[in-house]
Design an enzyme around this catalytic site. Structure first.
Site, PDB file in Angstrom:
ATOM      1  N   ARG A 157      35.183 -12.617  -5.880  1.00 34.82           N
ATOM      2  CA  ARG A 157      36.351 -13.492  -6.052  1.00 34.82           C
ATOM      3  C   ARG A 157      37.673 -12.774  -5.888  1.00 34.82           C
ATOM      4  O   ARG A 157      38.573 -13.242  -5.204  1.00 34.82           O
ATOM      5  CB  ARG A 157      36.365 -14.103  -7.457  1.00 34.82           C
ATOM      6  CG  ARG A 157      35.596 -15.364  -7.601  1.00 34.82           C
ATOM      7  CD  ARG A 157      35.115 -15.495  -9.011  1.00 34.82           C
ATOM      8  NE  ARG A 157      34.084 -14.486  -9.199  1.00 34.82           N
ATOM      9  CZ  ARG A 157      32.799 -14.710  -8.921  1.00 34.82           C
ATOM     10  NH1 ARG A 157      32.407 -15.887  -8.536  1.00 34.82           N
ATOM     11  NH2 ARG A 157      31.908 -13.749  -9.045  1.00 34.82           N
ATOM     12  N   THR A 158      37.804 -11.639  -6.562  1.00 33.76           N
ATOM     13  CA  THR A 158      39.130 -11.015  -6.587  1.00 33.76           C
ATOM     14  C   THR A 158      39.517 -10.555  -5.186  1.00 33.76           C
ATOM     15  O   THR A 158      40.605 -10.855  -4.698  1.00 33.76           O
ATOM     16  CB  THR A 158      39.160  -9.853  -7.606  1.00 33.76           C
ATOM     17  OG1 THR A 158      38.729 -10.371  -8.866  1.00 33.76           O
ATOM     18  CG2 THR A 158      40.544  -9.284  -7.744  1.00 33.76           C
TER      19      THR A 158
ATOM     20  N   LYS B 223      34.269  11.326   0.263  1.00 33.77           N
ATOM     21  CA  LYS B 223      34.341  12.739   0.678  1.00 33.77           C
ATOM     22  C   LYS B 223      35.061  13.578  -0.365  1.00 33.77           C
ATOM     23  O   LYS B 223      35.307  14.759  -0.179  1.00 33.77           O
ATOM     24  CB  LYS B 223      35.109  12.855   2.006  1.00 33.77           C
ATOM     25  CG  LYS B 223      34.499  12.090   3.158  1.00 33.77           C
ATOM     26  CD  LYS B 223      35.365  12.294   4.404  1.00 33.77           C
ATOM     27  CE  LYS B 223      34.920  11.417   5.552  1.00 33.77           C
ATOM     28  NZ  LYS B 223      35.891  11.497   6.667  1.00 33.77           N
TER      29      LYS B 223
ATOM     30  N   ARG C 205      40.991  -1.983  -6.825  1.00 28.94           N
ATOM     31  CA  ARG C 205      40.053  -2.009  -7.966  1.00 28.94           C
ATOM     32  C   ARG C 205      39.334  -0.670  -8.007  1.00 28.94           C
ATOM     33  O   ARG C 205      38.893  -0.167  -6.962  1.00 28.94           O
ATOM     34  CB  ARG C 205      39.041  -3.139  -7.791  1.00 28.94           C
ATOM     35  CG  ARG C 205      37.922  -3.063  -8.815  1.00 28.94           C
ATOM     36  CD  ARG C 205      37.044  -4.279  -8.791  1.00 28.94           C
ATOM     37  NE  ARG C 205      37.734  -5.437  -9.342  1.00 28.94           N
ATOM     38  CZ  ARG C 205      37.149  -6.613  -9.556  1.00 28.94           C
ATOM     39  NH1 ARG C 205      35.877  -6.781  -9.245  1.00 28.94           N
ATOM     40  NH2 ARG C 205      37.828  -7.622 -10.059  1.00 28.94           N
TER      41      ARG C 205
ATOM     42  N   HIS D 291      42.968  -6.200 -16.209  1.00 30.38           N
ATOM     43  CA  HIS D 291      42.763  -6.992 -14.994  1.00 30.38           C
ATOM     44  C   HIS D 291      43.856  -8.066 -14.940  1.00 30.38           C
ATOM     45  O   HIS D 291      43.598  -9.248 -15.153  1.00 30.38           O
ATOM     46  CB  HIS D 291      41.371  -7.620 -15.043  1.00 30.38           C
ATOM     47  CG  HIS D 291      40.877  -8.210 -13.761  1.00 30.38           C
ATOM     48  ND1 HIS D 291      41.681  -8.412 -12.659  1.00 30.38           N
ATOM     49  CD2 HIS D 291      39.647  -8.660 -13.409  1.00 30.38           C
ATOM     50  CE1 HIS D 291      40.968  -8.962 -11.684  1.00 30.38           C
ATOM     51  NE2 HIS D 291      39.730  -9.113 -12.114  1.00 30.38           N
TER      52      HIS D 291
HETATM   53  C1  NCD Z   1      35.783  -9.918 -13.777  1.00 31.63           C
HETATM   54  C2  NCD Z   1      36.020  -8.432 -13.576  1.00 31.63           C
HETATM   55  O1  NCD Z   1      35.825  -7.902 -12.478  1.00 31.63           O
HETATM   56  O2  NCD Z   1      36.451  -7.824 -14.550  1.00 31.63           O
HETATM   57  N1  NCD Z   1      35.522 -10.567 -12.567  1.00 31.63           N
HETATM   58  C3  NCD Z   1      36.572 -11.075 -11.861  1.00 31.63           C
HETATM   59  O3  NCD Z   1      37.388 -10.358 -11.360  1.00 31.63           O
HETATM   60  N2  NCD Z   1      36.692 -12.399 -11.804  1.00 31.63           N
HETATM   61  C4  NCD Z   1      34.781 -10.236 -14.824  1.00 31.63           C
HETATM   62  C5  NCD Z   1      33.422  -9.608 -14.731  1.00 31.63           C
HETATM   63  O4  NCD Z   1      33.102  -8.886 -13.795  1.00 31.63           O
HETATM   64  O5  NCD Z   1      32.642  -9.875 -15.650  1.00 31.63           O
END
Ligand code: NCD
Length: 305
Positions: free
Chosen positions: A51-52, A80, A101, A129
């Site tokens: 999703r993100t 590397k 991320r 997040h």
């Molecule tokens: C969340 C995350 O990555 O922290 N997912 C997301 O970005 N919607 C929640 C999760 O992974 O449980």
């Protein structure tokens, strides 16, 4: 040049403006179709994501911009041994904005200190997040009309769940908020989150282990996945993973206007039968994330406020 690493990097007024912008994008998408013409977003995801990453990329395309990406940690020079600092210095030369991320807490901050373009934290380990919180806030505002006087239940892995930490931090700034923190003993909200957000502002909260005994008090129920990837041993994960499963039966005790949220992905925390319940808001929440990421990209690129 601004980065967003923590939801506290945005003031409540700025959050309001971002939500207003997202509403305007929802109402008039064509007005934004060229807004990011010739701009590039780099997505650097060193941890799994559906999703993100895709919502960031879809957001940039809907603004008329372009996306460059690496397919994952194994496909980039991180494999590397390159440092985050060097990676983002390089990516800053190719892209106008970076969404990153990373499995390590604090990595996004290191990236922001070294990048010459805005960095957006798309999740740093079990820490924060903030863009999931943007999705969550728009969902709550759309469903509840605002943020004051809400009783918010957060349920599941409150220790490693970074979405929970950012959401508590954001909601603590509104009046009349109350939290019910529902988790097994081992997965309670970390004390730094409690002291920085809840205790400092005297926000009422309770910590309980049982969902059913409190579900009737809640305006929002935010379910979360037990974060398998943050556990040190599999045995503990297996013991805790199914601590909470929301079912239509349990929802019978809840308010008729409860808003059930989940950042997704879900594993077992919400039974599929709940999806039919009008109180299930998690798929709307996911869509809201794309519009809020559009609004944030426009803001950080100084295209809109
Ligand atoms: C969340 C995350 O990555 O922290 N997912 C997301 O970005 N919607 C929640 C999760 O992974 O449980």
């Amino acid at each position: 040049m601004r980065s967003v690493i923590d939801i506290q990097d945005l003031s409540p007024e700025e959050l309001d403006r971002l939500m207003d912008r997202a509403e305007d994008i929802i109402a008039h998408p064509d007005d934004y179709a060229e807004a990011c013409h010739r701009k590039k977003l780099a997505t650097l995801f060193f941890e799994p994501s559906t999703r993100t990453r895709l919502s960031f990329e879809a957001a940039m395309y809907e603004l008329g911009g372009n996306v460059i990406t690496v397919a994952g940690a194994d496909a980039s020079s991180a494999a590397k041994g390159e440092s985050v600092a060097d990676t983002v210095k390089t990516v800053s030369l190719y892209a106008d904005i970076i969404a990153m991320r990373h499995p390590k807490e604090g990595a996004a901050r290191v990236a922001a200190l070294n990048a010459s373009v805005p960095v957006i934290n798309a999740g740093d380990g079990g820490h924060l997040h903030p863009t999931q919180t943007l999705a969550d806030l728009l969902t709550i505002r759309r469903e509840k009309g605002g943020f004051s006087g809400l009783t918010v239940g957060l349920c599941g892995d409150l220790k490693f769940g970074r979405t929970v930490h950012s959401l508590i931090s954001a909601l603590s700034r509104y009046e009349g908020m109350r939290f019910v923190l529902i988790s097994p003993e081992e997965l309670k909200v970390p004390s730094y989150v409690k002291s920085e957000a809840l205790k400092k502002k005297n926000i009422p909260y309770t910590q309980v282990q049982d969902l059913e005994s409190v579900i009737g008090d809640l305006d929002i129920l935010y379910m979360t996945r037990v974060q398998k990837e943050r556990f040190f041993n599999e045995e503990d994960y297996l013991r805790l993973k199914d601590s909470y499963i929301l079912t239509p039966e349990k929802l019978k005790k809840a308010k008729s206007d409860l808003c059930v949220m989940h950042p997704l992905p879900r594993v077992n925390e919400i039974s599929v039968a709940v999806d039919q319940d009008p109180r299930a808001c998690y798929f709307k929440q996911m869509l809201n994330g794309k519009f809020m990421r559009e609004a944030l990209i426009l803001k950080l690129l100084n295209i809109a406020d």
